[in-house]
Design an enzyme around this catalytic site. Structure first.
Site, mmCIF file in Angstrom:
data_model
loop_
_atom_site.group_PDB
_atom_site.id
_atom_site.type_symbol
_atom_site.label_atom_id
_atom_site.label_comp_id
_atom_site.label_asym_id
_atom_site.label_seq_id
_atom_site.Cartn_x
_atom_site.Cartn_y
_atom_site.Cartn_z
ATOM 1 C CE LYS A 36 11.331 -4.910 -10.474
ATOM 2 N NZ LYS A 36 10.879 -5.226 -9.119
ATOM 3 C CG LEU A 132 -0.484 -9.781 -2.792
ATOM 4 C CD1 LEU A 132 0.596 -10.722 -3.283
ATOM 5 C CD2 LEU A 132 -0.617 -8.606 -3.736
ATOM 6 C CB CYS A 237 5.902 -12.776 3.392
ATOM 7 S SG CYS A 237 6.165 -11.345 2.325
ATOM 8 C CE LYS A 290 2.831 -19.075 -3.485
ATOM 9 N NZ LYS A 290 1.628 -18.514 -2.882
HETATM 10 N N1 LIG Z 1 5.417 -10.696 -1.951
HETATM 11 C C1 LIG Z 1 4.272 -10.857 -1.345
HETATM 12 O O1 LIG Z 1 3.545 -11.826 -1.607
HETATM 13 C C2 LIG Z 1 3.791 -9.895 -0.302
HETATM 14 C C3 LIG Z 1 4.626 -8.927 0.226
HETATM 15 N N2 LIG Z 1 4.168 -8.081 1.225
HETATM 16 C C4 LIG Z 1 5.026 -7.010 1.748
HETATM 17 O O2 LIG Z 1 5.079 -5.969 0.761
HETATM 18 C C5 LIG Z 1 6.371 -5.333 0.781
HETATM 19 C C6 LIG Z 1 6.988 -5.436 -0.610
HETATM 20 O O3 LIG Z 1 7.186 -6.796 -0.916
HETATM 21 P P1 LIG Z 1 7.384 -7.309 -2.421
HETATM 22 O O4 LIG Z 1 6.413 -6.634 -3.310
HETATM 23 O O5 LIG Z 1 7.428 -8.786 -2.343
HETATM 24 O O6 LIG Z 1 8.847 -6.762 -2.715
HETATM 25 P P2 LIG Z 1 9.681 -6.843 -4.084
HETATM 26 O O7 LIG Z 1 11.076 -7.061 -3.693
HETATM 27 O O8 LIG Z 1 9.001 -7.769 -5.034
HETATM 28 O O9 LIG Z 1 9.519 -5.368 -4.698
HETATM 29 C C7 LIG Z 1 9.951 -4.222 -4.048
HETATM 30 C C8 LIG Z 1 10.298 -3.148 -5.060
HETATM 31 O O10 LIG Z 1 10.605 -1.947 -4.344
HETATM 32 C C9 LIG Z 1 11.697 -1.307 -5.009
HETATM 33 N N3 LIG Z 1 12.344 -0.404 -4.046
HETATM 34 C C10 LIG Z 1 13.222 -0.711 -3.077
HETATM 35 N N4 LIG Z 1 13.556 0.405 -2.379
HETATM 36 C C11 LIG Z 1 12.872 1.433 -2.948
HETATM 37 C C12 LIG Z 1 12.796 2.826 -2.677
HETATM 38 N N5 LIG Z 1 13.472 3.378 -1.668
HETATM 39 N N6 LIG Z 1 12.018 3.594 -3.482
HETATM 40 C C13 LIG Z 1 11.332 3.040 -4.514
HETATM 41 N N7 LIG Z 1 11.355 1.717 -4.810
HETATM 42 C C14 LIG Z 1 12.113 0.928 -4.017
HETATM 43 C C15 LIG Z 1 12.566 -2.442 -5.485
HETATM 44 O O11 LIG Z 1 13.393 -2.031 -6.566
HETATM 45 C C16 LIG Z 1 11.516 -3.469 -5.911
HETATM 46 O O12 LIG Z 1 11.177 -3.334 -7.284
HETATM 47 C C17 LIG Z 1 7.172 -6.057 1.870
HETATM 48 O O13 LIG Z 1 7.015 -5.326 3.082
HETATM 49 C C18 LIG Z 1 6.473 -7.396 1.979
HETATM 50 O O14 LIG Z 1 6.611 -7.958 3.269
HETATM 51 C C19 LIG Z 1 2.892 -8.164 1.699
HETATM 52 C C20 LIG Z 1 2.028 -9.100 1.201
HETATM 53 C C21 LIG Z 1 2.404 -10.022 0.150
HETATM 54 O O1 LIG Z 2 2.834 -11.557 3.385
HETATM 55 C C1 LIG Z 2 3.011 -12.180 2.350
HETATM 56 O O2 LIG Z 2 3.928 -12.023 1.574
HETATM 57 C C2 LIG Z 2 2.098 -13.285 1.967
HETATM 58 O O3 LIG Z 2 2.642 -14.501 2.557
HETATM 59 C C3 LIG Z 2 1.899 -15.675 2.271
HETATM 60 O O4 LIG Z 2 1.831 -15.888 0.860
HETATM 61 P P1 LIG Z 2 3.029 -16.502 -0.008
HETATM 62 O O5 LIG Z 2 4.337 -16.065 0.546
HETATM 63 O O6 LIG Z 2 2.691 -16.194 -1.420
HETATM 64 O O7 LIG Z 2 2.994 -18.074 0.205
HETATM 65 P P2 LIG Z 2 1.940 -19.122 0.785
HETATM 66 O O8 LIG Z 2 1.002 -19.565 -0.255
HETATM 67 O O9 LIG Z 2 1.373 -18.629 2.067
HETATM 68 O O10 LIG Z 2 2.936 -20.323 1.121
HETATM 69 C C4 LIG Z 2 3.951 -20.158 2.097
HETATM 70 C C5 LIG Z 2 4.737 -21.421 2.277
HETATM 71 O O11 LIG Z 2 3.950 -22.422 2.909
HETATM 72 C C6 LIG Z 2 3.993 -23.629 2.156
HETATM 73 N N1 LIG Z 2 2.714 -24.361 2.313
HETATM 74 C C7 LIG Z 2 1.522 -23.747 2.142
HETATM 75 C C8 LIG Z 2 0.336 -24.426 2.327
HETATM 76 C C9 LIG Z 2 0.356 -25.766 2.707
HETATM 77 O O12 LIG Z 2 -0.684 -26.436 2.915
HETATM 78 N N2 LIG Z 2 1.573 -26.367 2.879
HETATM 79 C C10 LIG Z 2 2.755 -25.698 2.698
HETATM 80 O O13 LIG Z 2 3.840 -26.287 2.895
HETATM 81 C C11 LIG Z 2 4.251 -23.177 0.732
HETATM 82 O O14 LIG Z 2 4.761 -24.214 -0.056
HETATM 83 C C12 LIG Z 2 5.227 -22.040 0.956
HETATM 84 O O15 LIG Z 2 6.549 -22.507 1.132
HETATM 85 C C13 LIG Z 2 0.456 -15.510 2.768
HETATM 86 O O16 LIG Z 2 -0.301 -16.668 2.410
HETATM 87 C C14 LIG Z 2 -0.180 -14.260 2.153
HETATM 88 O O17 LIG Z 2 -1.497 -14.079 2.677
HETATM 89 C C15 LIG Z 2 0.689 -13.052 2.502
HETATM 90 O O18 LIG Z 2 0.153 -11.877 1.943
#
Ligand SMILES: NC(=O)C1=CN([C@@H]2O[C@H](COP(=O)(O)OP(=O)(O)OC[C@H]3O[C@@H](n4cnc5c(N)ncnc54)[C@H](O)[C@@H]3O)[C@@H](O)[C@H]2O)C=CC1
Ligand SMILES: O=C(O)[C@H]1O[C@H](OP(=O)(O)OP(=O)(O)OC[C@H]2O[C@@H](n3ccc(=O)[nH]c3=O)[C@H](O)[C@@H]2O)[C@H](O)[C@@H](O)[C@@H]1O
Length: 396
Positions: A36, A132, A237, A290
């Protein structure tokens, strides 16, 4: 300008790295996944996130597989997946925390259970959960509705908040910051499960869910967002964070009945939708959890597909490879060929514009199950489809 280290180059880490670079900071982003890192060095971004690749192109972010040790702030953005009993698995977080040098401000951006920062008592920690949404990551990071920062050291918390520029800030303690994150995702889940059950009730009593939610959204106390019924809520999430908060509550002997009900309702929703799908040759329109993302993690579409008997194919504008034994085809027309039923599972806007007569012609029986309420009802019916919906009396 500060030197910022980001560990974990996924949705959160890569967005954090690109956006802090955009805000003028000097950023190094590390990941254990060397391939990556190699791709990122060549400006290849795997994620579908509007504006992300452009920001990385415009600003210099250093990508490395080596742990960054010469930074002022270190943002931990590694995964915290569900463990065997629903609890968050903190292996990656602890692995990173153990490597952060003493003179670096440790910032926990990964979603971590209440008490995690307190458990890292041997060093100063700032909790800075991320809110986000996938598909809007850059926009949400640069123009957040709020940035939450919690620490026992107010100066450290303020210095982290200052990195974001002029944004609304909630300054608090670590534990409160950690709980805010889970509270938000859990509240959204409760709202969605409430709406999905309301949609089920609409089908029974002869009401229309769109009308009901229109009437609800105009009440500012309820809020306009997250009122669309669907096949169940998913993604990387909401499911894992609701499970983790339930585990925390259980450990504290707190009965979080509303949240438990939301999770159970979501399992029911997936089964309820699967039950609406009849036929042996089934075509799924949409696989991602989604629209606007290529993320398949915990997608309700896949959960529903697992419950179906028969031959299941799919079309999704963001997916080009077969998934979970499901053949993925490259056009909606190809999908319709010889199918008994089509099922809209993701709310991709282009699904509203499909050539319904052409699709109907290719099917054995034109039946359409629209779990997202995105198709134009009149056009679909004119094309000869029997329409099965979620939340609309008369077209169930
Ligand atoms: N995906 C989302 O929309 C959001 C995620 N979060 C939280 O943020 C955290 C990360 O989520 P994502 O970004 O979705 O994960 P992701 O799976 O997209 O990315 C995580 C990255 O961390 C790397 N990684 C794993 N173990 C590692 C280590 N020991 N050292 C260095 N790199 C390592 C992986 O290779 C991967 O590239 C989680 O706790 C999640 O709940 C919070 C808000 C939004
Ligand atoms: O912690 C996280 O990872 C993130 O999780 C969600 O974001 P995301 O996972 O990108 O998805 P959402 O847009 O929240 O949608 C979640 C689920 O609800 C569904 N949804 C959403 C809205 C709606 O009106 N109806 C509905 O069925 C979507 O299709 C999807 O399956 C939260 O919205 C973010 O604020 C948070 O940071």
């Amino acid at each position: 300008m500060h030197r910022i280290g980001v560990v974990g180059a996924g949705y959160v880490g890569l967005t954090t790295a690109a956006c802090f670079a955009h805000l003028g900071h000097d950023v190094v982003c590390a990941d254990v996944d060397e391939s990556k890192i190699e791709r990122l060095r060549r400006n290849e971004v795997d994620l579908v996130e509007p504006g992300l690749a452009e920001l990385l192109e415009r600003h210099d972010v250093e990508f490395t597989a080596v742990f960054p040790s010469d930074v002022d702030f270190l943002f931990v953005c590694v995964p915290t997946p569900s463990g065997d009993h629903g609890e968050a698995d903190l292996t990656a977080v602890h692995d990173v925390v153990a490597q952060v040098p003493e003179n670096t401000v440790l910032v926990l951006k990964s979603t971590v259970p209440v008490g995690t920062a307190r458990g890292i008592a041997h060093r100063l920690t700032v909790s800075n959960p991320e809110f986000l949404r996938e598909g809007h990551a850059v926009e949400d990071f640069l123009r957040p509705q709020r940035v939450v920062v919690g620490s026992t050291d107010e100066n450290a918390a303020r210095s982290v908040a200052g990195l974001y520029g002029d944004v609304p800030v909630v300054l608090t303690d670590n534990t409160t910051a950690e709980l805010i994150k889970y509270a938000c995702n859990s509240f959204l889940a409760v709202k969605l499960s409430f709406v999905n059950t309301l949609a089920e009730l609409c089908e029974h009593v002869g009401a229309d869910i769109d009308g009901v939610t229109e009437g609800m959204r105009l009440d500012e106390r309820i809020g306009a967002a997250f009122l669309r019924p669907g096949p169940g809520w998913g993604g990387s999430c909401l499911p894992k964070d609701t499970r983790a908060l339930l585990t925390t509550a259980r450990d504290q002997d707190v009965d979080f009945a509303t949240l438990r009900a939301a999770v159970d309702t979501n399992d029911h929703q997936v089964r309820r939708i699967a039950d609406k799908i009849e036929g042996n040759r089934i075509g799924l329109l949409g696989l991602t959890f989604k629209a606007g993302t290529n993320d398949l993690r915990d997608s309700p579409a896949l959960a529903i597909a697992r419950l179906l008997d028969g031959d299941v194919s799919a079309y999704d504008p963001a997916i080009t490879h077969d998934v979970d034994g499901i053949t993925v085809v490259s056009t909606p027309e190809e999908l319709a060929d010889g199918r008994d039923v089509l099922v809209v599972l993701t709310e991709w806007p282009e699904f509203a514009e499909l050539d319904w007569p052409a699709l109907a012609d290719r099917m054995t029986t034109p039946v359409l199950v629209d779990t997202r309420g995105v198709v134009p009802v009149d056009k679909v019916r004119e094309a000869g489809f029997r329409l099965v919906s979620v939340g609309h009396a008369g077209i169930v």
